[in-house]
Design an enzyme around this catalytic site. Sequence first.
Site, PDB file in Angstrom:
ATOM      1  N   GLY A  83       0.772  -1.232   0.000  1.00 19.40           N
ATOM      2  CA  GLY A  83       0.000   0.000   0.000  1.00 19.40           C
ATOM      3  C   GLY A  83       0.801   1.278   0.000  1.00 19.40           C
ATOM      4  O   GLY A  83       0.257   2.356   0.146  1.00 19.40           O
ATOM      5  N   THR A  84       2.108   1.171  -0.190  1.00 20.44           N
ATOM      6  CA  THR A  84       2.931   2.382  -0.185  1.00 20.44           C
ATOM      7  C   THR A  84       3.001   3.024  -1.562  1.00 20.44           C
ATOM      8  O   THR A  84       3.644   4.046  -1.733  1.00 20.44           O
ATOM      9  CB  THR A  84       4.356   2.079   0.298  1.00 20.44           C
ATOM     10  OG1 THR A  84       4.810   0.892  -0.331  1.00 20.44           O
ATOM     11  CG2 THR A  84       4.389   1.913   1.799  1.00 20.44           C
ATOM     12  N   LYS A 107       3.728   1.216  -4.724  1.00 17.38           N
ATOM     13  CA  LYS A 107       4.702   0.637  -5.651  1.00 17.38           C
ATOM     14  C   LYS A 107       4.090   0.478  -7.042  1.00 17.38           C
ATOM     15  O   LYS A 107       4.679   0.876  -8.044  1.00 17.38           O
ATOM     16  CB  LYS A 107       5.194  -0.721  -5.133  1.00 17.38           C
ATOM     17  CG  LYS A 107       5.906  -0.631  -3.812  1.00 17.38           C
ATOM     18  CD  LYS A 107       6.393  -1.974  -3.336  1.00 17.38           C
ATOM     19  CE  LYS A 107       5.264  -2.927  -2.984  1.00 17.38           C
ATOM     20  NZ  LYS A 107       4.438  -2.485  -1.856  1.00 17.38           N
ATOM     21  N   HIS A 132      13.816   5.146  22.660  1.00 23.44           N
ATOM     22  CA  HIS A 132      14.778   4.090  22.367  1.00 23.44           C
ATOM     23  C   HIS A 132      15.739   4.530  21.252  1.00 23.44           C
ATOM     24  O   HIS A 132      16.951   4.457  21.393  1.00 23.44           O
ATOM     25  CB  HIS A 132      14.022   2.823  21.956  1.00 23.44           C
ATOM     26  CG  HIS A 132      14.894   1.671  21.562  1.00 23.44           C
ATOM     27  ND1 HIS A 132      15.120   0.601  22.384  1.00 23.44           N
ATOM     28  CD2 HIS A 132      15.623   1.444  20.443  1.00 23.44           C
ATOM     29  CE1 HIS A 132      15.935  -0.245  21.782  1.00 23.44           C
ATOM     30  NE2 HIS A 132      16.257   0.237  20.590  1.00 23.44           N
ATOM     31  N   GLU A 133      15.163   5.020  20.173  1.00 21.66           N
ATOM     32  CA  GLU A 133      16.011   5.414  19.038  1.00 21.66           C
ATOM     33  C   GLU A 133      16.895   6.597  19.412  1.00 21.66           C
ATOM     34  O   GLU A 133      18.053   6.657  19.022  1.00 21.66           O
ATOM     35  CB  GLU A 133      15.151   5.746  17.817  1.00 21.66           C
ATOM     36  CG  GLU A 133      14.381   4.555  17.249  1.00 21.66           C
ATOM     37  CD  GLU A 133      15.252   3.348  16.966  1.00 21.66           C
ATOM     38  OE1 GLU A 133      16.454   3.524  16.659  1.00 21.66           O
ATOM     39  OE2 GLU A 133      14.748   2.209  17.074  1.00 21.66           O
ATOM     40  N   HIS A 141      19.960   5.523  21.201  1.00 20.85           N
ATOM     41  CA  HIS A 141      21.050   5.182  20.267  1.00 20.85           C
ATOM     42  C   HIS A 141      21.704   6.448  19.750  1.00 20.85           C
ATOM     43  O   HIS A 141      22.927   6.572  19.739  1.00 20.85           O
ATOM     44  CB  HIS A 141      20.494   4.430  19.050  1.00 20.85           C
ATOM     45  CG  HIS A 141      20.023   3.034  19.342  1.00 20.85           C
ATOM     46  ND1 HIS A 141      20.783   2.110  20.006  1.00 20.85           N
ATOM     47  CD2 HIS A 141      18.868   2.402  19.011  1.00 20.85           C
ATOM     48  CE1 HIS A 141      20.101   0.973  20.087  1.00 20.85           C
ATOM     49  NE2 HIS A 141      18.925   1.124  19.495  1.00 20.85           N
ATOM     50  N   ASP A 163      19.345  -5.455  19.637  1.00 21.20           N
ATOM     51  CA  ASP A 163      20.502  -4.663  20.031  1.00 21.20           C
ATOM     52  C   ASP A 163      21.374  -5.457  20.993  1.00 21.20           C
ATOM     53  O   ASP A 163      22.598  -5.475  20.878  1.00 21.20           O
ATOM     54  CB  ASP A 163      20.056  -3.389  20.753  1.00 21.20           C
ATOM     55  CG  ASP A 163      19.219  -2.496  19.854  1.00 21.20           C
ATOM     56  OD1 ASP A 163      19.360  -2.612  18.631  1.00 21.20           O
ATOM     57  OD2 ASP A 163      18.437  -1.695  20.404  1.00 21.20           O
TER      58      ASP A 163
END
Length: 620
Positions: A199-200, A202, A418-419, A422, A495
């Site tokens: 559904g993006t 393509k 969380h990201e 990092h 991780d």
Amino acid sequence: MKPRTHFSIWYVVGAFILMSLLQLYLIPPPQAEVPYSRFKQLVQEEKVKEVVIDPNLIMGTYREGEQPPGAPKYFKTVRVDDPELVKDLQAHGVQFSGHYESPWVKGLLGWVLPLLILFAIWGFVFKKMGPGAGVMTFGKSRAKLYAQENLGVTFNDVAGVDEAKEELKEIIDFLKVPQRFQALGGKIPKGVLLVGPPGTGKTLLAKAVAGEAGVPFFSMSGSDFVEMFVGVGAARVRDLFSQAHQKAPCIIFIDELDALGKARGVGPTGGHEEREQTLNQLLVEMDGFDPKKGVIIMAATNRPEILDPALLRPGRFDRHILVDRPDLKGREEILRVHTKKVKLAPGVDLKILAARTPGMVGADLANVVNEAALLAARKNKQSVEMTDFEEAIDRVMAGLEKKNRVMSDKEREIVAYHELGHAITAESLPHADPVHKVSIVPRGIAALGYTQQLPTEERFLLTRSELIDRMTVLLGGRAAEEIVFGEISTGASNDLEKASDIARRMVTEYGMSDRQGPIAFEKAKRPLFLETGYTPPKEYSEETAKEIDEEVRGLVHGCYETAKSILHKNRKALDRIAKILLQKEVLEGEELRRLLTQQEIKALGTGDSKPVREPEVKKA
Ligand code: ADP
Ligand code: MG
Ligand code: ZN
């Protein structure tokens, strides 16, 4: 489809003729049954002209005028064992003959007829199965039906995938004027694989490429090729390519390539002969044609990982273009595209709607707009209002929640922290690669968000401090979760695995542990950072194994503490940037560094106690 109509008419005509023939043979003329004794009597009275003797039955004809009044000309009688019969018949001048069922009739009845009936049923079933499945269309590509010339789709209809569009521009230029590229001898990609979640856009993007370049578009779905008849799929591929050659420059688009291009011999049924043949034919065709002729093969898949590696080799689908889920800005643009033909009330703010639809893809957003328009229409409104959109979003969202495709607000918050865990550790550590991008737009199933780091230069060797910093960055995500939420989610497991792997290698392969010294306990069998489930046999004692475990644990714990203290000291920045990330969903490296300098990073040394690099120095 003309030929098939004729085909079924011939069936009917054939069946009719057959029926008439059968009637001649099967339905006997009227005849009266007489007892055998009466028959003998008739013979003796010389009333019988001729008889046909069957193993079970005797059929006779009366002589002219001898039949009993009102009775038919023919009679029959059940044959009894009578050795005198032939003698009698001869004596009274009766013509007689045996009866023998001709093999033609027998064959017709016993063999051809059931076969014909079978064929008729078969044909009927295929007709039910849809166009192209009929027997007459064996091997004929359905692409013929889909060679579309003016699709009317352009890049303006596709939004939020600017990077993919940028990459496809080159292809469009080539398709517009293939001669120019031919003259220059430039290298043109043969196969372009669009990869991204369902559904993006393509399929839409592939059509837009054809539309932009103004070339014919041959489209087929991978599942179209997979037929129940062996050889049909392969024939289709051949046909498709030969048709495309005649129409060059053009685009061949294979949607859902994974249906066809699954790695060979790994299906649940242990391989699928027909699919493999079709796949092989595709590979052969792709190898066999010259891209300079102006045929570009595009394909789309949302599961690139299951594709046969042979499909991805150079000269085949070697150009991959990611069509990712749209971020905030992308969603707003997609909404703009889809609301173009919708009458919007003055209060409708697409920016707000975009912010309310995290995780949705183009197809979902198109659905939202459509749903909103329907809701407004149902309420007899003149234009679509904000409340209609809100309701539509709730509806579509509920559908997606069932499919597990949207994150709750809480989950998004965890992922954002969380990201950033990092990212901030990476920016604070002297030996870590600078951050390229932080995103909380979910990708695929496993990754809910990601932090991309770009190495400033290509690396062949990694020093101990670099490995330590790498581990610290990996653990930063979990550290942030612990600091902010006081508990840890399952999101960090990958991780941890990677960090532990580095630590173990440092001790057992690179001799980087102080306690064990420069001894390699395990041979480097695997490439770095590649998870294979293979554990080589140990070449050391249990006691050493225990020491190694302790050493590994020590390293990981040390890094984790470092990550935690970096984040503690940058807690304010963490909170502030998390808010921004939650809103914008994607932060570029430069943006992140700018936000961090506004909030001055607290210096902190690593295990090697090196000074913290200034963010400016780290520009990639
Ligand atoms: P995919 O092939 O990636 O599964 P499609 O191209 O079939 O997705 O998209 C389905 C529909 O969703 C399109 O017809 C279009 O209406 C809408 N859509 C999807 N992505 C976009 C986009 N990026 N921009 C505009 N519309 C989109
Ligand atoms: Mg599609
Ligand atoms: Zn992580």
